[in-house]
Design a protein around this motif. Structure first.
Motif, mmCIF file in Angstrom:
data_model
loop_
_atom_site.group_PDB
_atom_site.id
_atom_site.type_symbol
_atom_site.label_atom_id
_atom_site.label_comp_id
_atom_site.label_asym_id
_atom_site.label_seq_id
_atom_site.Cartn_x
_atom_site.Cartn_y
_atom_site.Cartn_z
ATOM 1 N N ALA A 1 0.840 -1.203 0.000
ATOM 2 C CA ALA A 1 0.000 0.000 0.000
ATOM 3 C C ALA A 1 0.872 1.249 0.000
ATOM 4 O O ALA A 1 0.611 2.209 -0.731
ATOM 5 N N GLU A 2 1.959 1.203 0.783
ATOM 6 C CA GLU A 2 2.865 2.350 0.833
ATOM 7 C C GLU A 2 3.489 2.604 -0.526
ATOM 8 O O GLU A 2 3.580 3.742 -0.985
ATOM 9 N N ARG A 3 3.935 1.484 -1.170
ATOM 10 C CA ARG A 3 4.576 1.636 -2.462
ATOM 11 C C ARG A 3 3.605 2.206 -3.478
ATOM 12 O O ARG A 3 3.959 3.050 -4.294
ATOM 13 N N ARG A 4 2.361 1.751 -3.384
ATOM 14 C CA ARG A 4 1.346 2.222 -4.317
ATOM 15 C C ARG A 4 1.113 3.726 -4.139
ATOM 16 O O ARG A 4 1.053 4.472 -5.097
ATOM 17 N N THR A 5 1.011 4.173 -2.867
ATOM 18 C CA THR A 5 0.796 5.604 -2.644
ATOM 19 C C THR A 5 2.002 6.399 -3.115
ATOM 20 O O THR A 5 1.861 7.471 -3.694
ATOM 21 N N LYS A 6 3.221 5.837 -2.873
ATOM 22 C CA LYS A 6 4.422 6.546 -3.322
ATOM 23 C C LYS A 6 4.436 6.682 -4.835
ATOM 24 O O LYS A 6 4.692 7.756 -5.374
ATOM 25 N N ALA A 7 4.131 5.554 -5.509
ATOM 26 C CA ALA A 7 4.111 5.575 -6.978
ATOM 27 C C ALA A 7 3.078 6.571 -7.467
ATOM 28 O O ALA A 7 3.341 7.362 -8.383
ATOM 29 N N ALA A 8 1.919 6.587 -6.820
ATOM 30 C CA ALA A 8 0.849 7.490 -7.246
ATOM 31 C C ALA A 8 1.262 8.935 -7.043
ATOM 32 O O ALA A 8 1.053 9.785 -7.924
ATOM 33 N N SER A 9 1.919 9.229 -5.899
ATOM 34 C CA SER A 9 2.291 10.629 -5.664
ATOM 35 C C SER A 9 3.420 11.038 -6.607
ATOM 36 O O SER A 9 3.500 12.205 -7.018
ATOM 37 N N ALA A 10 4.298 10.061 -6.946
ATOM 38 C CA ALA A 10 5.357 10.373 -7.912
ATOM 39 C C ALA A 10 4.741 10.729 -9.252
ATOM 40 O O ALA A 10 5.118 11.726 -9.878
ATOM 41 N N LEU A 11 3.741 9.936 -9.680
ATOM 42 C CA LEU A 11 3.051 10.214 -10.938
ATOM 43 C C LEU A 11 2.406 11.596 -10.908
ATOM 44 O O LEU A 11 2.478 12.362 -11.865
ATOM 45 N N ARG A 12 1.811 11.885 -9.743
ATOM 46 C CA ARG A 12 1.160 13.187 -9.590
ATOM 47 C C ARG A 12 2.168 14.317 -9.729
ATOM 48 O O ARG A 12 1.932 15.312 -10.404
ATOM 49 N N ALA A 13 3.339 14.118 -9.097
ATOM 50 C CA ALA A 13 4.365 15.166 -9.135
ATOM 51 C C ALA A 13 4.828 15.392 -10.568
ATOM 52 O O ALA A 13 4.993 16.535 -11.011
ATOM 53 N N VAL A 14 5.010 14.278 -11.285
ATOM 54 C CA VAL A 14 5.445 14.391 -12.680
ATOM 55 C C VAL A 14 4.409 15.170 -13.489
ATOM 56 O O VAL A 14 4.728 16.115 -14.226
ATOM 57 N N ALA A 15 3.148 14.770 -13.299
ATOM 58 C CA ALA A 15 2.067 15.420 -14.043
ATOM 59 C C ALA A 15 2.022 16.907 -13.733
ATOM 60 O O ALA A 15 1.841 17.752 -14.619
ATOM 61 N N LYS A 16 2.241 17.219 -12.443
ATOM 62 C CA LYS A 16 2.176 18.604 -12.008
ATOM 63 C C LYS A 16 3.298 19.427 -12.644
ATOM 64 O O LYS A 16 3.076 20.524 -13.166
ATOM 65 N N SER A 17 4.537 18.830 -12.621
ATOM 66 C CA SER A 17 5.665 19.585 -13.170
ATOM 67 C C SER A 17 5.483 19.804 -14.671
ATOM 68 O O SER A 17 5.861 20.837 -15.209
ATOM 69 N N ARG A 18 4.875 18.824 -15.323
ATOM 70 C CA ARG A 18 4.616 18.980 -16.765
ATOM 71 C C ARG A 18 3.671 20.162 -17.003
ATOM 72 O O ARG A 18 3.872 20.966 -17.888
ATOM 73 N N LEU A 19 2.646 20.230 -16.150
ATOM 74 C CA LEU A 19 1.684 21.310 -16.288
ATOM 75 C C LEU A 19 2.370 22.655 -16.102
ATOM 76 O O LEU A 19 2.105 23.619 -16.814
ATOM 77 N N GLU A 20 3.299 22.658 -15.081
ATOM 78 C CA GLU A 20 3.944 23.945 -14.776
ATOM 79 C C GLU A 20 4.899 24.392 -15.868
ATOM 80 O O GLU A 20 5.046 25.570 -16.156
ATOM 81 N N THR A 21 5.630 23.383 -16.472
ATOM 82 C CA THR A 21 6.610 23.759 -17.496
ATOM 83 C C THR A 21 5.944 24.036 -18.835
ATOM 84 O O THR A 21 6.545 24.630 -19.721
ATOM 85 N N ALA A 22 4.699 23.584 -18.982
ATOM 86 C CA ALA A 22 4.020 23.803 -20.252
ATOM 87 C C ALA A 22 3.830 25.304 -20.491
ATOM 88 O O ALA A 22 3.551 26.056 -19.565
ATOM 89 N N PRO A 23 4.026 25.712 -21.691
ATOM 90 C CA PRO A 23 3.921 27.135 -21.994
ATOM 91 C C PRO A 23 2.490 27.657 -21.863
ATOM 92 O O PRO A 23 1.559 26.913 -22.037
#
Lengths: 291, 333
Positions: B311-333
């Motif tokens: 469960a911990e690994r799943r939440t970590k993976a999910a939050s990592a995915l979220r962080a990636v998605a977020k940074s993509r949104l931020e870097t997008a022009p």
């Protein structure tokens, strides 16, 4: 019929010891939802602690005092801090299983470090018989009965007449509200563990001269106390006392009048009948079903 | 569940099954006996896991049902000269019926009272085993219990009998796998999670409580019919209350409510004391301490640890995915 009185007194004497153990059992359940499957072993151990002190050369009275102190330390404080506290928040069942493991561990430890054989244990009540109403009654039974009744009265006074007793009852009935009105709930829970340790040490002192000190003697005792607690009422101290006395008398009479083979069955059938028709126990309050 | 995870699981399962078949081939008699005992106890613990882990009913009588099964097998195969399969049928029907009747008190009161009733039943059953000499031969026990012939193969020797136990375990596992995925299994879980809500959703909680308890008990009987030919001698002592407590411990230690919990729990309870034998008199003490430490560390048992980790690994993976998605949104022009 002449030995009916003797049977009755002997039954009340063992019953009073069961009551001591059952009261401790219900106190732990009430204040901390601990179902202690090692309660029988808790009664077995203090006798061996006292024997160990006596083997070291101490007189009997000193062994009793040290034995009770060690019980308070190990079975009261140690049990609470090391096993109950870390597990309590995870619910009733894992803790109950852990106490089963504890029971195995205690039995094996006594077998390994002390002896696998039964050892005699001195009685604090002198042997002999007295004559009451023309029938002979053993002095030991009378002494045990008197002592156990004195302890039970003392405990009831403590619970009902003193401030600490009231605080403990408040903790048992509703810990949250007790905490709000300023009861030191944690200290009260610790107190019940110490009282339980004291009661089992006393029960050990009283019952071991009758049944000898043996590593496995806790099994029967624990079950008797367990049944006594349920029959009397799991959530009432006086229920446990009544249940203990009843089981002691029923057990003794069954041995004499039913059959020695099935004497152990009679209290169990009583237990099943009670659960079917009066599940809260003879003197207990019904528990509400929570949604 | 990703596809690789699924294949990994299947591969692991096949590896374990292969190991269970191949590794014991050069075990000695005692090793095979212990492994067979593990298989038998796993079946009994699986029954209890259904009752406790899935339906949430605490039973302290599983050992008594193992005893009933064992005595049914012993009496029918020695005195009646009947095949073991007949004894199996009788044991299942008998344990199912007794379990059903024993479940009735549980319907009237809160669930921990079922534990008390079953505790009393467990001791009563022991008294009957011990005292009814005409049926059970009392404390002298029943000896020379034959081992069965399975499809023409004799299982007298330890290795074939071990395979017989393993095969039975496999069959029971498959049946259980199917059961907990069936509507019945779902109803059992609903019962455990919230009985009042289950009732309001139209589940007949009375019937399912009894059913869960009776099926679990019947599996205890199945384990018993294997236990008798395994030891080839039975007396009342192994079926006292402590067997019921041991089985309960197996379920909790392995992880109650997990399918593979009983397998691990029975492994701890049967094999760990054997591994600790080199410590001689201390082995049961160490076993008790190990169980307590495990429960303090993880009250949900061994599989509880695994579950938490995943469960911990799943939440970590999910939050990592979220962080990636977020940074993509931020870097997008």
């Amino acid at each position: 019929m002449s030995n009916l009185l003797d049977l009755l007194v002997a039954g009340l004497a063992t019953g009073a010891i069961y009551a001591l153990v059952a009261v401790g059992f219900t106190l732990l359940w009430q204040t901390s939802q601990t179902i202690n499957f090692a309660q029988g072993e808790f009664v077995m151990l203090p006798a061996f602690l006292m024997l160990a002190v006596m083997h070291a050369g101490a007189p009997f009275w000193l062994a009793i005092i040290l034995g009770i102190l060690l019980s308070l330390l190990l079975l009261g404080l140690g049990f609470k801090l090391l096993l109950v506290d870390p597990m309590l928040r995870h619910g009733v069942l894992p803790l109950a299983i852990a106490t089963m493991a504890l029971a195995i561990g205690m039995k094996e430890a006594v077998k390994q470090f002390f002896s696998a054989e039964a050892s005699p244990f001195p009685s604090i009540v002198p042997a002999g018989d007295v004559s009451i109403l023309g029938t002979v009654v053993s002095l030991q039974s009378l002494g045990v009965l008197a002592l156990a009744i004195a302890v039970v009265i003392g405990l009831t006074m403590l619970l009902n007449r003193t401030s600490i007793g009231h605080q403990m009852q408040a903790t048992a009935q509703n810990p949250t509200v007790a905490r709000i009105i300023g009861v030191p709930v944690e200290r009260m829970i610790l107190m019940t563990f110490l009282i339980n340790a004291f009661l089992v040490a006393l029960a050990s002192l009283l019952i071991t001269p009758i049944y000898l000190a043996k590593f496995s003697s806790g099994e029967v005792l624990g079950q008797a106390a367990f049944i006594a607690a349920i029959v009397g009422g799991f959530n009432q101290v006086r229920g446990a006392i009544a249940g203990g006395l009843l089981i002691g008398v029923v057990d003794n009479l069954a041995a004499a009048y039913v059959s020695t083979q099935y004497r152990a069955a009679v209290p169990l059938i009583l237990l099943i009948v009670i659960i079917l028709f009066r599940p809260q126990g003879l003197l207990g309050r019904p528990e509400e079903r929570t949604v | 569940m990703t596809a690789t995870g699924k294949y990994l699981r299947i591969a692991l399962g096949i590896a374990v099954i292969a190991a269970l078949i191949i590794v014991p081939m050069n075990f000695n008699r005692y090793g095979l006996y212990i492994l067979s005992q593990w298989a038998v106890m796993t079946i009994a613990a699986m029954g209890l896991n259904l009752t406790l882990g899935y339906a949430g009913q605490v039973s302290l009588a599983q050992g008594a049902f193992v005893g009933i099964g064992a005595y049914a097998a012993a009496i029918m195969t020695t005195q009646g000269g009947m095949p073991l399969i007949a004894a199996l049928g009788v044991a299942i029907v008998l344990c199912f019926a007794i379990g059903w009747i024993l479940g009735y008190p549980a319907l009237r009161v809160q669930h921990h009272y079922l534990a008390f009733v079953t505790l009393a039943f467990s001791t009563l059953a022991f008294l009957v085993f011990r005292n009814e000499d005409w049926l059970t031969k009392g404390i002298y026990g029943i000896s020379n219990i034959p081992r069965p012939n399975v499809m023409g193969f004799a299982t007298n020797r330890p290795l074939p009998f071990y395979y017989f136990c393993l095969g039975s375990l496999a069959l029971v596992s498959l049946a259980m796998w199917w059961l907990i995925r069936s509507p019945w299994g779902r109803a059992f879980v609903a019962l455990r999670e919230n009985p009042v809500r289950a009732l309001s959703l139209g589940i007949d909680t009375r019937r399912y409580t009894l059913m869960a308890f009776a099926i679990g008990s019947a599996l205890g009987g199945v384990a018993g019919t294997l236990y008798a030919p395994l030891t080839q001698y039975i007396d009342p002592v192994p079926f006292n209350l402590s067997l019921s407590l041991d089985l309960l411990m197996m379920v909790i230690v392995g992880g109650s409510g997990f399918f593979f919990g009983p397998f691990l729990g029975a492994m701890i309870a049967v094999l760990l004391p054997e591994w600790l034998r080199f410590t001689q008199g201390y082995y049961l003490m160490l076993y008790a301490v190990a169980v307590m430490l495990l429960l303090i560390y993880s009250p949900t048992g061994i599989l509880g640890i695994l579950d938490r980790y995943l469960a911990e690994r799943r939440t970590k993976a999910a939050s990592a995915l979220r962080a990636v998605a977020k940074s993509r949104l931020e870097t997008a022009p």
